[in-house]
Design an enzyme around this catalytic site. Structure first.
Site, PDB file in Angstrom:
ATOM      1  N   ASP A 132      -5.527  -6.271   5.918  1.00  0.00           N
ATOM      2  CA  ASP A 132      -6.709  -5.534   5.461  1.00  0.00           C
ATOM      3  C   ASP A 132      -7.821  -6.523   5.127  1.00  0.00           C
ATOM      4  O   ASP A 132      -8.969  -6.393   5.558  1.00  0.00           O
ATOM      5  CB  ASP A 132      -6.308  -4.717   4.219  1.00  0.00           C
ATOM      6  CG  ASP A 132      -7.391  -3.747   3.793  1.00  0.00           C
ATOM      7  OD1 ASP A 132      -8.374  -3.595   4.533  1.00  0.00           O
ATOM      8  OD2 ASP A 132      -7.249  -3.147   2.715  1.00  0.00           O
ATOM      9  N   TYR A 186       0.821  -1.213   0.000  1.00  0.00           N
ATOM     10  CA  TYR A 186       0.000   0.000   0.000  1.00  0.00           C
ATOM     11  C   TYR A 186       0.861   1.272   0.000  1.00  0.00           C
ATOM     12  O   TYR A 186       0.408   2.341  -0.383  1.00  0.00           O
ATOM     13  CB  TYR A 186      -0.952   0.027   1.200  1.00  0.00           C
ATOM     14  CG  TYR A 186      -2.088  -0.973   1.119  1.00  0.00           C
ATOM     15  CD1 TYR A 186      -2.250  -1.798   0.014  1.00  0.00           C
ATOM     16  CD2 TYR A 186      -3.001  -1.093   2.147  1.00  0.00           C
ATOM     17  CE1 TYR A 186      -3.283  -2.716  -0.054  1.00  0.00           C
ATOM     18  CE2 TYR A 186      -4.041  -2.006   2.088  1.00  0.00           C
ATOM     19  CZ  TYR A 186      -4.171  -2.821   0.981  1.00  0.00           C
ATOM     20  OH  TYR A 186      -5.202  -3.724   0.920  1.00  0.00           O
ATOM     21  N   ASP A 194     -11.288  -7.860   7.732  1.00  0.00           N
ATOM     22  CA  ASP A 194     -12.695  -7.764   7.323  1.00  0.00           C
ATOM     23  C   ASP A 194     -13.368  -9.132   7.388  1.00  0.00           C
ATOM     24  O   ASP A 194     -14.549  -9.245   7.731  1.00  0.00           O
ATOM     25  CB  ASP A 194     -12.814  -7.180   5.908  1.00  0.00           C
ATOM     26  CG  ASP A 194     -12.907  -5.661   5.951  1.00  0.00           C
ATOM     27  OD1 ASP A 194     -12.572  -5.083   7.006  1.00  0.00           O
ATOM     28  OD2 ASP A 194     -13.312  -5.051   4.946  1.00  0.00           O
ATOM     29  N   ASP A 226      -3.602 -17.843   2.203  1.00  0.00           N
ATOM     30  CA  ASP A 226      -4.764 -18.537   1.635  1.00  0.00           C
ATOM     31  C   ASP A 226      -5.315 -19.559   2.622  1.00  0.00           C
ATOM     32  O   ASP A 226      -6.533 -19.681   2.819  1.00  0.00           O
ATOM     33  CB  ASP A 226      -4.421 -19.185   0.284  1.00  0.00           C
ATOM     34  CG  ASP A 226      -3.047 -19.824   0.261  1.00  0.00           C
ATOM     35  OD1 ASP A 226      -2.257 -19.628   1.203  1.00  0.00           O
ATOM     36  OD2 ASP A 226      -2.749 -20.553  -0.704  1.00  0.00           O
ATOM     37  N   LYS A 236       2.951 -15.169   2.628  1.00  0.00           N
ATOM     38  CA  LYS A 236       2.833 -15.951   1.392  1.00  0.00           C
ATOM     39  C   LYS A 236       4.268 -16.304   0.988  1.00  0.00           C
ATOM     40  O   LYS A 236       4.745 -15.983  -0.116  1.00  0.00           O
ATOM     41  CB  LYS A 236       2.101 -15.114   0.327  1.00  0.00           C
ATOM     42  CG  LYS A 236       1.716 -15.880  -0.914  1.00  0.00           C
ATOM     43  CD  LYS A 236       0.624 -16.899  -0.696  1.00  0.00           C
ATOM     44  CE  LYS A 236       0.395 -17.705  -1.970  1.00  0.00           C
ATOM     45  NZ  LYS A 236      -0.440 -18.905  -1.759  1.00  0.00           N
TER      46      LYS A 236
END
Ligand code: NAD
Length: 350
Positions: free
Chosen positions: A242, A142, A246, A218, A192
């Site tokens: 992020d 980001y 959620d 994942d 990852k």
């Protein structure tokens, strides 16, 4: 008698109502604990654009820097949808993160027994859910370099760069380990590393810091749905955090109930995870519990008042057990209340 300085930023939309509710609860809790608090009211977001032409003023920044903590409602709303992009209300949050050095976001996800039925997951899966997501907040993709789309046709391309430095990973790991020490002492580091170089550095440092386990992102997304109760502390990058936070929020069944803390090198900032809900503003409909629980986090992490945090959290739990519900979590047969009545019900149980 100890004395604390707290900057209060209602922001926009329902912000004014939920911050007033949280302040009312805090005033009673602090009085009972014999703590004197100086509330310093400041504007940010749309309210600041209306008053001063910018979403965040130097005056607000300086007040936040000098305070023991910042409690924020939410910013933004349709009224400011068409302002110049350089002064959008959300810039206030990004500006505060930068100015206060807030590199870490803590998001607890806890499902109260009386609210298990609100989760989209089966009751038996969520009954012991109680974990915290520790998200890196100022690094990674980001904040990396990027280039907008260029070239033409099938060769048109764009890119974003994910970078992590050792110091960025070490300091977020330290917060995760410290958070776990006060809980069930289990840290799952999420990356990852089978694909990304930045994730391999992330994992190396997580191993040096002796995290309990290492999951690929994942697999984590899947585990949060099939067995969310296995988690205690999850620590992860800005991008993965992020998305996973959620997912965590939706497991709880109501965004009106979840608190958050952003911390780092300067004053920490506490806010509910939801936005300014302009669709219900000014109608005494907003659920204030996410903000009240954010205030409890503030007492624990910034004000060194764990007993006040416990008292507020217990009172919230009791209110839910006693059947008080704002519209967003109302079910037939329960007591439907507005924002101010909900705060009053919490106060009565302190
Ligand atoms: P939102 O979280 O404001 O609302 C989503 C839905 O949830 C709405 O139906 C709303 O009524 C409901 N809701 C949210 N909080 C509630 C509460 N406490 N009690 C009862 N119901 C609640 O998200 P959105 O609609 O996507 O965004 C609205 C505005 O908020 C936008 O301008 C957005 O940019 C801003 N926003 C701000 C923040 C922040 O300040 N940190 C975060 C997210 C969105």
């Amino acid at each position: 008698m100890s004395e604390k300085n707290i900057v209060l930023i209602p922001g926009d939309g329902i912000g004014t109502e939920i911050i007033a509710a949280a302040k009312a609860v805090c005033d009673v809790a602090f009085e009972k604990a014999n703590v004197k608090v100086n509330w310093i009211d400041k504007k940010a977001g749309g309210a600041s654009i209306d008053a001063y032409g910018v979403p965040l003023t130097e005056d607000t920044i300086e007040a936040c820097k000098a305070a023991d903590a910042v409690l924020l409602g939410a910013v933004g709303g349709p009224k400011w949808d068409n302002v110049d992009p350089s002064i959008r209300p959300e810039k206030a949050i990004l500006g505060l993160r930068k100015e206060l050095g807030l590199f870490c976001n803590l998001r607890p996800v806890k499902i109260y027994p009386s609210l298990q039925e609100y989760s989209p997951l089966k009751k038996e899966l969520v009954q012991d859910v109680d974990f915290v997501i520790v998200r890196e907040l100022t690094g990674g993709i980001y904040f990396g370099e990027r280039e907008e789309a260029q070239g033409e046709g099938a060769n048109e391309f764009a890119w974003d760069k994910e970078t992590y430095s050792r110091y960025e990973v070490e300091r977020i790991m330290d917060i995760a380990m410290e958070t776990a020490r006060k809980r069930n002492k289990k840290v799952v580091s999420v990356d990852k590393a089978n694909v990304l170089a930045s994730s391999r550095l992330w994992r190396k440092i997580a191993q040096e810091k002796a995290a309990t386990d290492y999951f690929y992102v994942d697999n984590t997304a899947m585990q949060l749905v099939v067995n969310p109760a296995q988690f205690d502390v999850i620590v992860t990058t800005n991008l993965f955090g992020d998305i996973l936070s959620d997912e965590g929020a939706v497991i709880s069944g109501s965004i009106g109930l979840l608190p958050s803390a952003s911390m780092g090198t300067g004053t920490a900032l506490y806010e509910p995870i939801h936005g300014s809900a302009p669709d219900i503003m000014g109608q005494n409909l907003a659920n204030p519990l996410g903000t009240i629980l954010s205030a409890a986090m503030m007492c624990r992490h910034s004000l060194d008042l764990p007993q006040v945090a416990d008292a507020i959290e217990k009172a919230v739990e009791q209110v839910l057990v006693d059947g008080y519900r704002t519209g967003d979590i109302y079910r037939e047969g329960l007591k439907r209340v507005g924002t101010t009545e909900m705060a009053q019900a919490v106060i009565e149980r302190l």
